[in-house]
Enzyme design. Structure first.
Site, PDB file in Angstrom:
ATOM      1  N   TYR A  56       7.708   2.559  -7.629  1.00 45.50           N
ATOM      2  CA  TYR A  56       6.930   1.369  -7.802  1.00 45.50           C
ATOM      3  C   TYR A  56       6.452   1.097  -9.260  1.00 45.50           C
ATOM      4  O   TYR A  56       6.362  -0.020  -9.921  1.00 45.50           O
ATOM      5  CB  TYR A  56       5.892   1.125  -6.840  1.00 45.50           C
ATOM      6  CG  TYR A  56       6.090   1.286  -5.385  1.00 45.50           C
ATOM      7  CD1 TYR A  56       7.236   0.343  -5.196  1.00 45.50           C
ATOM      8  CD2 TYR A  56       5.378   1.944  -4.494  1.00 45.50           C
ATOM      9  CE1 TYR A  56       7.633   0.345  -3.728  1.00 45.50           C
ATOM     10  CE2 TYR A  56       5.961   1.782  -3.096  1.00 45.50           C
ATOM     11  CZ  TYR A  56       7.087   1.102  -2.628  1.00 45.50           C
ATOM     12  OH  TYR A  56       7.224   1.236  -1.328  1.00 45.50           O
ATOM     13  N   GLU A 106       0.913  -1.106   0.002  1.00 48.30           N
ATOM     14  CA  GLU A 106      -0.203   0.005  -0.040  1.00 48.30           C
ATOM     15  C   GLU A 106       0.979   1.194  -0.112  1.00 48.30           C
ATOM     16  O   GLU A 106       2.027   1.366   0.583  1.00 48.30           O
ATOM     17  CB  GLU A 106      -0.809  -0.114   1.316  1.00 48.30           C
ATOM     18  CG  GLU A 106      -2.165  -0.803   1.280  1.00 48.30           C
ATOM     19  CD  GLU A 106      -1.975  -2.141   2.017  1.00 48.30           C
ATOM     20  OE1 GLU A 106      -1.009  -2.001   3.000  1.00 48.30           O
ATOM     21  OE2 GLU A 106      -2.767  -2.895   1.920  1.00 48.30           O
TER      22      GLU A 106
HETATM   23  C1  LIG Z   1      10.179   6.164  -1.386  1.00 46.65           C
HETATM   24  C2  LIG Z   1      11.816   6.012  -0.938  1.00 46.65           C
HETATM   25  C3  LIG Z   1      12.015   4.434  -0.448  1.00 46.65           C
HETATM   26  C4  LIG Z   1      12.474   6.003  -2.236  1.00 46.65           C
HETATM   27  O1  LIG Z   1      13.913   5.734  -1.965  1.00 46.65           O
HETATM   28  P1  LIG Z   1      14.925   6.602  -2.662  1.00 46.65           P
HETATM   29  O2  LIG Z   1      16.511   5.760  -2.216  1.00 46.65           O
HETATM   30  O3  LIG Z   1      15.264   8.059  -2.342  1.00 46.65           O
HETATM   31  O4  LIG Z   1      14.834   6.243  -4.279  1.00 46.65           O
HETATM   32  P2  LIG Z   1      16.082   5.970  -5.361  1.00 46.65           P
HETATM   33  O5  LIG Z   1      16.928   6.810  -5.358  1.00 46.65           O
HETATM   34  O6  LIG Z   1      16.280   4.582  -5.281  1.00 46.65           O
HETATM   35  O7  LIG Z   1      14.771   6.476  -6.743  1.00 46.65           O
HETATM   36  C5  LIG Z   1      14.189   5.384  -7.573  1.00 46.65           C
HETATM   37  C6  LIG Z   1      13.143   5.974  -8.152  1.00 46.65           C
HETATM   38  O8  LIG Z   1      12.073   6.217  -7.446  1.00 46.65           O
HETATM   39  C7  LIG Z   1      11.469   7.656  -7.910  1.00 46.65           C
HETATM   40  N1  LIG Z   1      11.773   8.640  -7.020  1.00 46.65           N
HETATM   41  C8  LIG Z   1      12.570   8.669  -6.070  1.00 46.65           C
HETATM   42  N2  LIG Z   1      12.375  10.154  -5.210  1.00 46.65           N
HETATM   43  C9  LIG Z   1      11.614  10.697  -6.137  1.00 46.65           C
HETATM   44  C10 LIG Z   1      11.254  11.948  -5.946  1.00 46.65           C
HETATM   45  N3  LIG Z   1      11.361  12.954  -4.885  1.00 46.65           N
HETATM   46  N4  LIG Z   1      10.267  12.453  -6.897  1.00 46.65           N
HETATM   47  C11 LIG Z   1       9.975  11.643  -7.946  1.00 46.65           C
HETATM   48  N5  LIG Z   1      10.362  10.435  -8.115  1.00 46.65           N
HETATM   49  C12 LIG Z   1      11.246   9.891  -7.073  1.00 46.65           C
HETATM   50  C13 LIG Z   1      12.298   7.790  -9.533  1.00 46.65           C
HETATM   51  O9  LIG Z   1      11.681   6.992 -10.260  1.00 46.65           O
HETATM   52  C14 LIG Z   1      13.730   7.306  -8.886  1.00 46.65           C
HETATM   53  O10 LIG Z   1      14.408   6.940 -10.165  1.00 46.65           O
HETATM   54  P3  LIG Z   1      15.305   8.033 -10.865  1.00 46.65           P
HETATM   55  O11 LIG Z   1      16.130   8.763  -9.645  1.00 46.65           O
HETATM   56  O12 LIG Z   1      16.019   7.198 -11.632  1.00 46.65           O
HETATM   57  O13 LIG Z   1      14.390   9.131 -11.576  1.00 46.65           O
HETATM   58  C15 LIG Z   1      12.148   7.041  -0.202  1.00 46.65           C
HETATM   59  O14 LIG Z   1      11.733   8.536  -0.580  1.00 46.65           O
HETATM   60  C16 LIG Z   1      11.626   7.082   1.266  1.00 46.65           C
HETATM   61  O15 LIG Z   1      12.321   6.621   2.151  1.00 46.65           O
HETATM   62  N6  LIG Z   1      10.563   7.740   1.792  1.00 46.65           N
HETATM   63  C17 LIG Z   1       9.941   7.841   3.076  1.00 46.65           C
HETATM   64  C18 LIG Z   1       9.392   6.367   3.296  1.00 46.65           C
HETATM   65  C19 LIG Z   1       8.412   6.174   2.435  1.00 46.65           C
HETATM   66  O16 LIG Z   1       7.642   6.919   1.932  1.00 46.65           O
HETATM   67  N7  LIG Z   1       8.511   4.767   1.968  1.00 46.65           N
HETATM   68  C20 LIG Z   1       7.369   4.392   1.023  1.00 46.65           C
HETATM   69  C21 LIG Z   1       6.144   3.745   1.774  1.00 46.65           C
HETATM   70  S1  LIG Z   1       4.991   2.745   0.634  1.00 46.65           S
END
Ligand SMILES: CC(C)(COP(=O)(O)OP(=O)(O)OC[C@H]1O[C@@H](n2cnc3c(N)ncnc32)[C@H](O)[C@@H]1OP(=O)(O)O)[C@@H](O)C(=O)NCCC(=O)NCCS
Length: 166
Positions: free
Chosen positions: A133, A121
């Protein structure tokens, strides 16, 4: 005192994934997980919830750079379906490939374990997670009205599924 000394000492480089490894997290990692959770999530899990996940035998996969935990995924396996209960990356290293690295690992492990599908979710307003995702092939299969608390009241959850069956 800097509450995140390990994160702030990270070298500044664009993408971290080549220097990452995955470890199984246990009770000795609770404090670090809790710290990352507190700063990354609006409504963080307590350490107690992590403890319950460990005791329930869920998979807690940590992304490490050397001995530094940068993020983690929590997976609840139910027969041949895996549910991603949490994915969380230290904000200090957001957008540097850690989240994708963790999800790639989970997908790889799921495929090796003959898992049929991954489920999760996500908040409607969580653009970063939804984008991640989406690029990994998750599809929306449902919506739960008012599933999450938020500052305005409640926020819907999208239910996403990634099939691993060909
Ligand atoms: C969601 C989360 C896990 C992503 O982790 P991250 O290490 O920052 O993400 P990545 O660097 O691996 O990015 C992978 C892809 O996600 C997307 N993405 C990540 N951050 C983004 C942002 N701020 N805005 C838009 N797309 C984003 C992009 O598609 C990205 O690929 P790209 O950099 O090649 O364009 C992180 O933002 C997080 O921990 N958020 C808080 C907790 C949370 O919301 N968890 C998910 C619960 S369902």
């Amino acid at each position: 005192m800097d509450p995140f000394p390990t994160s702030t000492q990270l070298p500044v480089s664009a993408v971290l994934s080549e220097s990452l490894s995955v470890v199984s997290l246990d009770e000795s990692d609770l404090e670090t997980m809790g710290r990352i959770e507190q700063v990354a999530h609006l409504y963080p899990w307590s350490e107690r919830v992590f403890m319950d996940c460990i005791r329930s035998g869920y998979y807690l996969d940590g992304a490490m750079q050397a001995d530094r935990l940068l993020g983690f995924a929590v997976i609840m396996p139910i027969l041949n379906e895996w549910h991603v209960l949490n994915l969380c990356v230290d904000p200090v290293v957001h957008r540097r490939g850690v989240g994708r690295f963790l999800m790639d690992f989970v997908l790889d492990q799921a495929a090796k374990s003959d898992v049929a599908s991954l489920w999760l979710e996500v908040r409607v307003g969580n653009t970063a997670a939804r984008q991640l995702y989406d690029t990994l092939g998750f599809e929306q299969v449902g919506q739960r009205k008012g599933y999450y608390p938020d500052k305005q009241g409640r926020e819907d959850a999208l239910v996403l599924m990634r099939s691993l069956e060909s």
